[in-house]
Design a protein around this motif. Structure first.
Motif, PDB file in Angstrom:
ATOM      1  N   THR A   1     -40.896 -68.309 177.636  1.00  0.00           N
ATOM      2  CA  THR A   1     -41.226 -66.581 177.900  1.00  0.00           C
ATOM      3  C   THR A   1     -43.024 -67.053 178.491  1.00  0.00           C
ATOM      4  O   THR A   1     -43.157 -67.862 179.006  1.00  0.00           O
ATOM      5  N   ALA A   2     -43.888 -65.958 179.065  1.00  0.00           N
ATOM      6  CA  ALA A   2     -44.678 -66.366 179.928  1.00  0.00           C
ATOM      7  C   ALA A   2     -45.836 -66.005 178.928  1.00  0.00           C
ATOM      8  O   ALA A   2     -47.028 -66.147 178.766  1.00  0.00           O
ATOM      9  N   GLY A   3     -45.599 -65.456 177.500  1.00  0.00           N
ATOM     10  CA  GLY A   3     -46.520 -64.640 176.980  1.00  0.00           C
ATOM     11  C   GLY A   3     -46.203 -65.629 175.578  1.00  0.00           C
ATOM     12  O   GLY A   3     -46.489 -66.784 175.512  1.00  0.00           O
ATOM     13  N   THR A   4     -45.975 -64.586 174.249  1.00  0.00           N
ATOM     14  CA  THR A   4     -45.856 -65.336 173.187  1.00  0.00           C
ATOM     15  C   THR A   4     -44.693 -64.252 172.490  1.00  0.00           C
ATOM     16  O   THR A   4     -44.679 -63.398 172.801  1.00  0.00           O
ATOM     17  N   LEU A   5     -43.964 -65.461 171.238  1.00  0.00           N
ATOM     18  CA  LEU A   5     -43.024 -65.292 171.136  1.00  0.00           C
ATOM     19  C   LEU A   5     -43.160 -64.381 169.563  1.00  0.00           C
ATOM     20  O   LEU A   5     -43.972 -65.284 168.614  1.00  0.00           O
ATOM     21  N   ILE A   6     -43.268 -63.472 169.033  1.00  0.00           N
ATOM     22  CA  ILE A   6     -43.431 -62.664 167.742  1.00  0.00           C
ATOM     23  C   ILE A   6     -42.110 -63.284 167.038  1.00  0.00           C
ATOM     24  O   ILE A   6     -41.375 -61.957 167.155  1.00  0.00           O
ATOM     25  N   LYS A   7     -42.478 -63.340 165.529  1.00  0.00           N
ATOM     26  CA  LYS A   7     -41.523 -63.540 164.404  1.00  0.00           C
ATOM     27  C   LYS A   7     -41.801 -62.389 163.517  1.00  0.00           C
ATOM     28  O   LYS A   7     -42.654 -63.018 162.692  1.00  0.00           O
ATOM     29  N   TYR A   8     -41.065 -61.598 162.486  1.00  0.00           N
ATOM     30  CA  TYR A   8     -40.829 -61.179 161.546  1.00  0.00           C
ATOM     31  C   TYR A   8     -40.601 -60.912 160.148  1.00  0.00           C
ATOM     32  O   TYR A   8     -39.574 -60.450 160.939  1.00  0.00           O
ATOM     33  N   SER A   9     -41.120 -61.114 159.271  1.00  0.00           N
ATOM     34  CA  SER A   9     -40.345 -61.011 158.189  1.00  0.00           C
ATOM     35  C   SER A   9     -40.179 -59.449 157.638  1.00  0.00           C
ATOM     36  O   SER A   9     -41.541 -59.088 156.972  1.00  0.00           O
ATOM     37  N   LEU A  10     -39.267 -58.625 157.492  1.00  0.00           N
ATOM     38  CA  LEU A  10     -39.347 -57.174 156.644  1.00  0.00           C
ATOM     39  C   LEU A  10     -38.812 -57.600 155.038  1.00  0.00           C
ATOM     40  O   LEU A  10     -37.376 -57.985 155.494  1.00  0.00           O
ATOM     41  N   PRO A  11     -39.417 -57.042 153.999  1.00  0.00           N
ATOM     42  CA  PRO A  11     -38.747 -57.148 152.987  1.00  0.00           C
ATOM     43  C   PRO A  11     -37.344 -56.156 152.568  1.00  0.00           C
ATOM     44  O   PRO A  11     -37.694 -55.472 153.342  1.00  0.00           O
ATOM     45  N   ALA A  12     -37.284 -56.828 151.391  1.00  0.00           N
ATOM     46  CA  ALA A  12     -35.429 -55.639 150.876  1.00  0.00           C
ATOM     47  C   ALA A  12     -36.287 -54.385 151.127  1.00  0.00           C
ATOM     48  O   ALA A  12     -37.641 -54.202 150.245  1.00  0.00           O
ATOM     49  N   GLY A  13     -35.723 -53.246 150.961  1.00  0.00           N
ATOM     50  CA  GLY A  13     -35.933 -52.067 150.838  1.00  0.00           C
ATOM     51  C   GLY A  13     -37.064 -51.117 152.164  1.00  0.00           C
ATOM     52  O   GLY A  13     -37.390 -50.420 151.672  1.00  0.00           O
ATOM     53  N   LYS A  14     -37.254 -51.952 152.625  1.00  0.00           N
ATOM     54  CA  LYS A  14     -38.904 -51.671 153.926  1.00  0.00           C
ATOM     55  C   LYS A  14     -37.808 -51.661 155.380  1.00  0.00           C
ATOM     56  O   LYS A  14     -37.883 -51.955 156.213  1.00  0.00           O
ATOM     57  N   ALA A  15     -36.786 -50.469 155.524  1.00  0.00           N
ATOM     58  CA  ALA A  15     -36.023 -50.367 156.718  1.00  0.00           C
ATOM     59  C   ALA A  15     -37.017 -49.031 157.521  1.00  0.00           C
ATOM     60  O   ALA A  15     -37.169 -48.141 156.608  1.00  0.00           O
ATOM     61  N   GLY A  16     -36.496 -48.881 158.210  1.00  0.00           N
ATOM     62  CA  GLY A  16     -37.012 -48.011 159.554  1.00  0.00           C
ATOM     63  C   GLY A  16     -37.426 -48.328 160.865  1.00  0.00           C
ATOM     64  O   GLY A  16     -37.463 -49.425 161.292  1.00  0.00           O
ATOM     65  N   ASP A  17     -38.386 -47.395 161.438  1.00  0.00           N
ATOM     66  CA  ASP A  17     -38.779 -47.647 163.122  1.00  0.00           C
ATOM     67  C   ASP A  17     -40.082 -48.724 162.922  1.00  0.00           C
ATOM     68  O   ASP A  17     -40.803 -48.273 162.456  1.00  0.00           O
ATOM     69  N   LEU A  18     -40.117 -49.760 164.012  1.00  0.00           N
ATOM     70  CA  LEU A  18     -40.759 -50.535 163.613  1.00  0.00           C
ATOM     71  C   LEU A  18     -42.021 -50.935 164.690  1.00  0.00           C
ATOM     72  O   LEU A  18     -40.891 -50.321 166.048  1.00  0.00           O
ATOM     73  N   LYS A  19     -42.956 -50.241 164.799  1.00  0.00           N
ATOM     74  CA  LYS A  19     -44.314 -50.411 166.295  1.00  0.00           C
ATOM     75  C   LYS A  19     -45.020 -51.602 165.903  1.00  0.00           C
ATOM     76  O   LYS A  19     -45.410 -51.133 164.418  1.00  0.00           O
ATOM     77  N   PHE A  20     -45.504 -52.377 166.726  1.00  0.00           N
ATOM     78  CA  PHE A  20     -46.317 -53.515 166.867  1.00  0.00           C
ATOM     79  C   PHE A  20     -47.966 -52.573 167.767  1.00  0.00           C
ATOM     80  O   PHE A  20     -46.945 -52.182 168.644  1.00  0.00           O
TER      81      PHE A  20
ATOM     82  N   LYS B   1     -57.268 -49.818 171.947  1.00  0.00           N
ATOM     83  CA  LYS B   1     -55.282 -50.198 172.031  1.00  0.00           C
ATOM     84  C   LYS B   1     -55.326 -50.564 173.176  1.00  0.00           C
ATOM     85  O   LYS B   1     -55.344 -49.959 174.466  1.00  0.00           O
ATOM     86  N   VAL B   2     -54.409 -51.523 173.447  1.00  0.00           N
ATOM     87  CA  VAL B   2     -54.164 -51.996 174.881  1.00  0.00           C
ATOM     88  C   VAL B   2     -53.134 -52.092 174.782  1.00  0.00           C
ATOM     89  O   VAL B   2     -52.007 -52.170 175.884  1.00  0.00           O
ATOM     90  N   ARG B   3     -52.079 -52.394 173.742  1.00  0.00           N
ATOM     91  CA  ARG B   3     -50.348 -51.778 173.544  1.00  0.00           C
ATOM     92  C   ARG B   3     -49.988 -51.916 172.751  1.00  0.00           C
ATOM     93  O   ARG B   3     -50.028 -52.213 171.585  1.00  0.00           O
ATOM     94  N   THR B   4     -48.455 -51.092 172.547  1.00  0.00           N
ATOM     95  CA  THR B   4     -47.831 -51.434 171.608  1.00  0.00           C
ATOM     96  C   THR B   4     -46.282 -51.287 172.700  1.00  0.00           C
ATOM     97  O   THR B   4     -45.551 -50.961 173.329  1.00  0.00           O
ATOM     98  N   LEU B   5     -45.820 -52.112 170.950  1.00  0.00           N
ATOM     99  CA  LEU B   5     -44.340 -52.657 171.273  1.00  0.00           C
ATOM    100  C   LEU B   5     -43.142 -51.913 170.311  1.00  0.00           C
ATOM    101  O   LEU B   5     -43.668 -51.952 168.925  1.00  0.00           O
ATOM    102  N   ASP B   6     -42.487 -51.015 170.553  1.00  0.00           N
ATOM    103  CA  ASP B   6     -41.690 -50.185 169.589  1.00  0.00           C
ATOM    104  C   ASP B   6     -40.599 -51.327 169.140  1.00  0.00           C
ATOM    105  O   ASP B   6     -39.705 -51.174 170.395  1.00  0.00           O
ATOM    106  N   GLU B   7     -39.988 -51.190 168.375  1.00  0.00           N
ATOM    107  CA  GLU B   7     -39.373 -52.423 167.353  1.00  0.00           C
ATOM    108  C   GLU B   7     -37.842 -51.613 167.266  1.00  0.00           C
ATOM    109  O   GLU B   7     -37.080 -52.282 167.265  1.00  0.00           O
TER     110      GLU B   7
END
Length: 147
Positions: free
Chosen positions: A63-82, A91-97
């Motif tokens: 990578t030329a940036g940074t790798l983001i690792k994240y964990s969602l708990p059970a029961g937390k499903a949905g559309d995620l954005k950073f 606001k600098v950047r939106t990362l739509d997951e």
């Protein structure tokens, strides 16, 4: 190691051309996020992907940036954005997951650029996670760019 000394070395390595695999069980019962490396430069580098602080043999990511690792708990499903903000709160950047299932580990990447594609300046940035429009987690995640 000394060039004069003879030694036998063996090892395994891998080169990812895509983000590391997701879908492994969550490493926490709550929302967790961290990035590797932190602080980070905008130069090309290889990141050792880790699962609880220990390097996974053969798991490297370029990578030329940074790798983001994240964990969602059970029961937390949905559309995620950073959403990444600078120290001034702009606001600098939106990362739509996209859609994410609970009880899973995921990876994302921030290349250190803003929404316009320009490289961000050295400094501290804050990242908030939103799932289905609601803030996820109790505090902002801090990241730093160094040049």
């Amino acid at each position: 190691p000394s060039a004069a000394a003879s030694s036998s070395q063996s090892g395994k390595f891998a080169v990812f051309t895509a983000k590391p695999a997701t879908g492994t069980p969550a490493f926490s019962s709550g929302f967790e996020v961290y990035n590797m490396p932190n602080p980070f430069s905008l130069k090309a580098k290889t990141v050792n992907v880790s699962s609880d602080g220990q390097a996974i043999l053969g798991a490297a990511y370029s990578t030329a940036g940074t790798l983001i690792k994240y964990s969602l708990p059970a029961g937390k499903a949905g559309d995620l954005k950073f959403v990444i903000y600078n120290l001034a709160g702009e606001k600098v950047r939106t990362l739509d997951e996209g859609a994410r299932a609970g009880n899973q580990v995921y990876y994302s990447e921030w290349d250190g650029r803003n929404d316009n594609g320009s490289k961000c300046a050295s400094g501290v940035y804050f990242m908030l996670a939103f799932q289905d429009g609601k803030k996820l987690g109790s505090k902002a995640h801090k990241m730093a760019i160094i040049k």
